[in-house]
Design a protein around this motif. Sequence first.
Motif, PDB file in Angstrom:
ATOM      1  N   ASN A  10       0.935  -1.206  -0.005  1.00 35.47           N
ATOM      2  CA  ASN A  10       0.027  -0.095   0.032  1.00 35.47           C
ATOM      3  C   ASN A  10       0.873   1.332  -0.016  1.00 35.47           C
ATOM      4  O   ASN A  10       0.552   2.293  -0.575  1.00 35.47           O
ATOM      5  CB  ASN A  10      -1.025  -0.071   1.357  1.00 35.47           C
ATOM      6  CG  ASN A  10      -2.124  -0.933   1.134  1.00 35.47           C
ATOM      7  OD1 ASN A  10      -2.258  -1.603   0.084  1.00 35.47           O
ATOM      8  ND2 ASN A  10      -2.726  -1.307   2.204  1.00 35.47           N
ATOM      9  N   TYR A  26      -5.201   9.583  -1.707  1.00 40.88           N
ATOM     10  CA  TYR A  26      -4.824   8.165  -1.561  1.00 40.88           C
ATOM     11  C   TYR A  26      -6.001   7.487  -0.700  1.00 40.88           C
ATOM     12  O   TYR A  26      -6.539   6.552  -0.955  1.00 40.88           O
ATOM     13  CB  TYR A  26      -3.610   7.893  -0.732  1.00 40.88           C
ATOM     14  CG  TYR A  26      -3.359   6.443  -0.296  1.00 40.88           C
ATOM     15  CD1 TYR A  26      -3.315   5.397  -1.238  1.00 40.88           C
ATOM     16  CD2 TYR A  26      -3.556   6.083   0.835  1.00 40.88           C
ATOM     17  CE1 TYR A  26      -3.113   4.178  -1.240  1.00 40.88           C
ATOM     18  CE2 TYR A  26      -3.312   4.570   1.198  1.00 40.88           C
ATOM     19  CZ  TYR A  26      -3.187   3.788   0.154  1.00 40.88           C
ATOM     20  OH  TYR A  26      -2.938   2.471   0.284  1.00 40.88           O
ATOM     21  N   HIS A  27      -6.759   8.418   0.323  1.00 45.24           N
ATOM     22  CA  HIS A  27      -7.733   7.580   1.172  1.00 45.24           C
ATOM     23  C   HIS A  27      -9.190   7.552   0.435  1.00 45.24           C
ATOM     24  O   HIS A  27      -9.661   6.616   0.612  1.00 45.24           O
ATOM     25  CB  HIS A  27      -7.928   8.638   2.493  1.00 45.24           C
ATOM     26  CG  HIS A  27      -8.101   9.932   2.189  1.00 45.24           C
ATOM     27  ND1 HIS A  27      -7.305  11.011   2.237  1.00 45.24           N
ATOM     28  CD2 HIS A  27      -9.165  10.735   1.817  1.00 45.24           C
ATOM     29  CE1 HIS A  27      -7.601  12.194   1.855  1.00 45.24           C
ATOM     30  NE2 HIS A  27      -8.962  12.103   1.687  1.00 45.24           N
ATOM     31  N   ARG A  30      -8.601   4.466  -2.190  1.00 45.50           N
ATOM     32  CA  ARG A  30      -8.847   3.258  -1.477  1.00 45.50           C
ATOM     33  C   ARG A  30     -10.402   3.065  -1.572  1.00 45.50           C
ATOM     34  O   ARG A  30     -10.910   1.923  -2.062  1.00 45.50           O
ATOM     35  CB  ARG A  30      -8.529   3.199  -0.178  1.00 45.50           C
ATOM     36  CG  ARG A  30      -7.213   3.362   0.276  1.00 45.50           C
ATOM     37  CD  ARG A  30      -6.926   3.347   1.735  1.00 45.50           C
ATOM     38  NE  ARG A  30      -7.315   2.045   2.298  1.00 45.50           N
ATOM     39  CZ  ARG A  30      -8.072   2.010   3.569  1.00 45.50           C
ATOM     40  NH1 ARG A  30      -8.628   3.219   3.812  1.00 45.50           N
ATOM     41  NH2 ARG A  30      -8.311   1.096   4.083  1.00 45.50           N
ATOM     42  N   LEU A  78      -3.074  -2.846  -4.424  1.00 43.00           N
ATOM     43  CA  LEU A  78      -3.858  -2.121  -3.624  1.00 43.00           C
ATOM     44  C   LEU A  78      -5.336  -2.832  -3.985  1.00 43.00           C
ATOM     45  O   LEU A  78      -6.258  -3.202  -3.079  1.00 43.00           O
ATOM     46  CB  LEU A  78      -3.933  -0.677  -4.126  1.00 43.00           C
ATOM     47  CG  LEU A  78      -5.137   0.108  -3.156  1.00 43.00           C
ATOM     48  CD1 LEU A  78      -4.843  -0.039  -1.877  1.00 43.00           C
ATOM     49  CD2 LEU A  78      -5.033   1.696  -3.956  1.00 43.00           C
ATOM     50  N   LEU A  82      -7.994  -4.933  -1.519  1.00 46.55           N
ATOM     51  CA  LEU A  82      -9.266  -4.606  -1.037  1.00 46.55           C
ATOM     52  C   LEU A  82     -10.055  -5.658  -1.132  1.00 46.55           C
ATOM     53  O   LEU A  82     -11.315  -5.659  -0.712  1.00 46.55           O
ATOM     54  CB  LEU A  82      -9.487  -3.326  -1.647  1.00 46.55           C
ATOM     55  CG  LEU A  82      -8.709  -1.956  -1.354  1.00 46.55           C
ATOM     56  CD1 LEU A  82      -8.809  -0.928  -2.065  1.00 46.55           C
ATOM     57  CD2 LEU A  82      -9.192  -1.546   0.100  1.00 46.55           C
TER      58      LEU A  82
END
Length: 214
Positions: A10, A26-27, A30, A78, A82
């Motif tokens: 990540n 980035y947040h 995600r 990533l 997830l």
Amino acid sequence: MKKADTAQSNKIAQALLEKYECPVPYHEVRTRFLGNIATPAISASPLQIIKALWGGELPPFDSIEEVNELLDALVQGLWNDLTRHQKRSQPFRLTRMATESTAADLGRYGLVRLQELDGFIEGLFNGEEVIDLPERAHEAVDRLAEMRAMMAGICELVLRDPHADDRTQLDTTFRHLRELTRIMETEVHEAVLSCTRARRQMVDGILTEKPTVH
């Protein structure tokens, strides 16, 4: 993937997003990815949502190696990490932030949560204005929309009064926000689980359909 490997993977994805000046924080990346992993839309694809981060086209590269490096970090790293949140035992966690009881930190907290919720809904809807969601996911989206409005209200409040550093009031507000964060995480996870279940049932239904005898 082990927890340490996931954290390293990540970090690499985050560093590459910064290197190529991704306009989406980035947040939010995600949660966009998570929403797109869950979406019932058949047309969804990791490459399309990655391109959408830069407005529809990948950023300029100096070599094919750089392209592969970015796609590996975002898809193999990533995105694949997830996908584990499609299990009941692997709930998704929003970004944790170190905060002081200040108006500036309150505004930052509200903005990050606002962007995370926007990202999830954008990924889930996959560019559509309307999408057919299973009932539990629909309920979750409605609740997330209510909490998004609260986060927008906090951002607006701090903009109007950026020096409102009443510590007692701010301590109380942050306590409420941490509770709201837990509710957001629950609703995001329920939406993901509900869509995953519905998609699995749809695929099972297609596979078990008997061919028509002519």
